[in-house]
Design a protein around this motif. Structure first.
Motif, PDB file in Angstrom:
ATOM      1  N   ARG A 131      14.005   0.834   5.081  1.00  0.00           N
ATOM      2  CA  ARG A 131      14.934   0.677   6.205  1.00  0.00           C
ATOM      3  C   ARG A 131      14.186   0.541   7.528  1.00  0.00           C
ATOM      4  N   GLY A 132      13.127   1.340   7.671  1.00  0.00           N
ATOM      5  CA  GLY A 132      12.337   1.251   8.898  1.00  0.00           C
ATOM      6  C   GLY A 132      11.660  -0.101   9.049  1.00  0.00           C
ATOM      7  N   LEU A 133      11.157  -0.638   7.927  1.00  0.00           N
ATOM      8  CA  LEU A 133      10.505  -1.938   7.963  1.00  0.00           C
ATOM      9  C   LEU A 133      11.488  -3.062   8.235  1.00  0.00           C
ATOM     10  N   SER A 134      12.714  -2.931   7.695  1.00  0.00           N
ATOM     11  CA  SER A 134      13.708  -3.996   7.872  1.00  0.00           C
ATOM     12  C   SER A 134      14.066  -4.188   9.338  1.00  0.00           C
ATOM     13  N   ASP A 182       0.804  -1.227   0.000  1.00  0.00           N
ATOM     14  CA  ASP A 182       0.000   0.000   0.000  1.00  0.00           C
ATOM     15  C   ASP A 182       0.833   1.271   0.000  1.00  0.00           C
ATOM     16  N   ASN A 183       1.934   1.280   0.744  1.00  0.00           N
ATOM     17  CA  ASN A 183       2.700   2.508   0.935  1.00  0.00           C
ATOM     18  C   ASN A 183       3.914   2.577   0.013  1.00  0.00           C
ATOM     19  N   ILE A 184       4.839   1.632   0.193  1.00  0.00           N
ATOM     20  CA  ILE A 184       6.081   1.677  -0.568  1.00  0.00           C
ATOM     21  C   ILE A 184       5.824   1.437  -2.052  1.00  0.00           C
ATOM     22  N   GLY A 185       4.896   0.537  -2.354  1.00  0.00           N
ATOM     23  CA  GLY A 185       4.547   0.307  -3.759  1.00  0.00           C
ATOM     24  C   GLY A 185       4.030   1.566  -4.417  1.00  0.00           C
ATOM     25  N   GLN A 186       3.227   2.321  -3.689  1.00  0.00           N
ATOM     26  CA  GLN A 186       2.698   3.579  -4.228  1.00  0.00           C
ATOM     27  C   GLN A 186       3.802   4.607  -4.420  1.00  0.00           C
ATOM     28  N   LEU A 187       4.720   4.682  -3.446  1.00  0.00           N
ATOM     29  CA  LEU A 187       5.832   5.628  -3.564  1.00  0.00           C
ATOM     30  C   LEU A 187       6.706   5.316  -4.779  1.00  0.00           C
ATOM     31  N   LEU A 188       6.989   4.049  -4.994  1.00  0.00           N
ATOM     32  CA  LEU A 188       7.823   3.659  -6.139  1.00  0.00           C
ATOM     33  C   LEU A 188       7.114   3.952  -7.458  1.00  0.00           C
TER      34      LEU A 188
END
Length: 251
Positions: free
Chosen positions: A112-115, A76-82
């Motif tokens: 990085r935060g998710l990792s 939802d988030n990172i996919g949208q940003l990319l």
């Protein structure tokens, strides 16, 4: 009057009999004591085993919850940003390319935060106040309901086992409120009274008849988990009057 030979035999027999009774009593007491020690050791081993099993289950549940959250964030988030970054990089305008770089940098920070959440190292560093704030912020930003935190103290220096249990119990309490209560507001309060430090979780949702739910496995598990760290779990609710949960921390 001098004792006769029969009297002497009676005295000797009585003395031997009493000595035998005393010996039997002492041996019996030693046997009972050792038996109780063995039973106590067995009980302590069982409690320790249940404690370790509970913590292992909680770790697995938290990891599963974390993986689910990361999956949602990636989609939802990172996919949208990319996707946004890709659109900007497809432009020949310098300002769009610069905006694409900014969006890409934001996506990298998110990854990085998710990792950091992929293992439970974060449990060691986080305090319960921060965790509660994160959970309430996550609920509020979805627009589901209003949330608030009132804290009279910071729960910083807690053993890892207590943190794990509190994290999971708080998560489950909030999840139950979201799934079943449909509240307008959720309040979490950290306060201290005669019983010690407590975490108070309250929602103004539809509530339920808690006397009819006393045997429910979900609430029973939360209660047992608090007991494994020497704490208490109490719930009160009524139809139309919301639900209140009180977690009493071990002293």
């Amino acid at each position: 009057m001098e004792p006769t030979e029969d009297h002497i035999y009676v005295i000797i027999f009585a003395t031997l009999f009493l000595a035998g009774m005393m010996s039997t009593f002492v041996i019996s007491m030693v046997f009972i004591h050792r038996q109780r020690q063995a039973q106590n050791r067995q009980k302590m081993d069982q409690i320790k085993s249940e404690h370790e099993k509970t913590l292992l289950n909680i770790e697995n549940e938290i990891q599963q919850e974390t993986l689910t959250h990361i999956g949602r964030e990636l989609h939802d988030n990172i996919g949208q940003l990319l996707s946004l970054a890709k659109l900007n990089f497809g432009s020949i305008k310098p300002e769009k390319i610069a905006e694409g770089r900014d969006i890409l940098g934001q996506a990298i920070q998110e990854v990085r935060g998710l990792s950091k959440q992929l293992n439970l190292d974060w449990v060691e560093s986080i305090n319960i106040n921060e965790f509660i704030e994160q959970q309430l912020t996550r609920i509020k930003t979805t627009g589901y309901c209003e949330t608030s935190l009132e804290a009279e103290f910071d729960l910083i220096e807690l053993p890892k086992d207590q943190k794990l249990v509190l994290i999971r119990v708080i998560q489950e309490s909030l999840n139950n409120a979201i799934k079943h209560a449909s509240p307008d507001k959720i309040l979490i309060k950290l306060h201290e009274n005669g019983k010690g430090k407590q975490i108070f979780i309250k929602d103004d949702g539809r509530g339920f008849d808690s006397t009819q739910q006393a045997s429910g496995s979900g609430m029973f598990n939360l209660k047992k988990r608090m007991e494994t760290i020497g704490g208490e779990f109490n719930l009160t609710s009524a139809v139309g009057k919301g639900t209140e949960i009180t977690l009493t921390l071990p002293n």
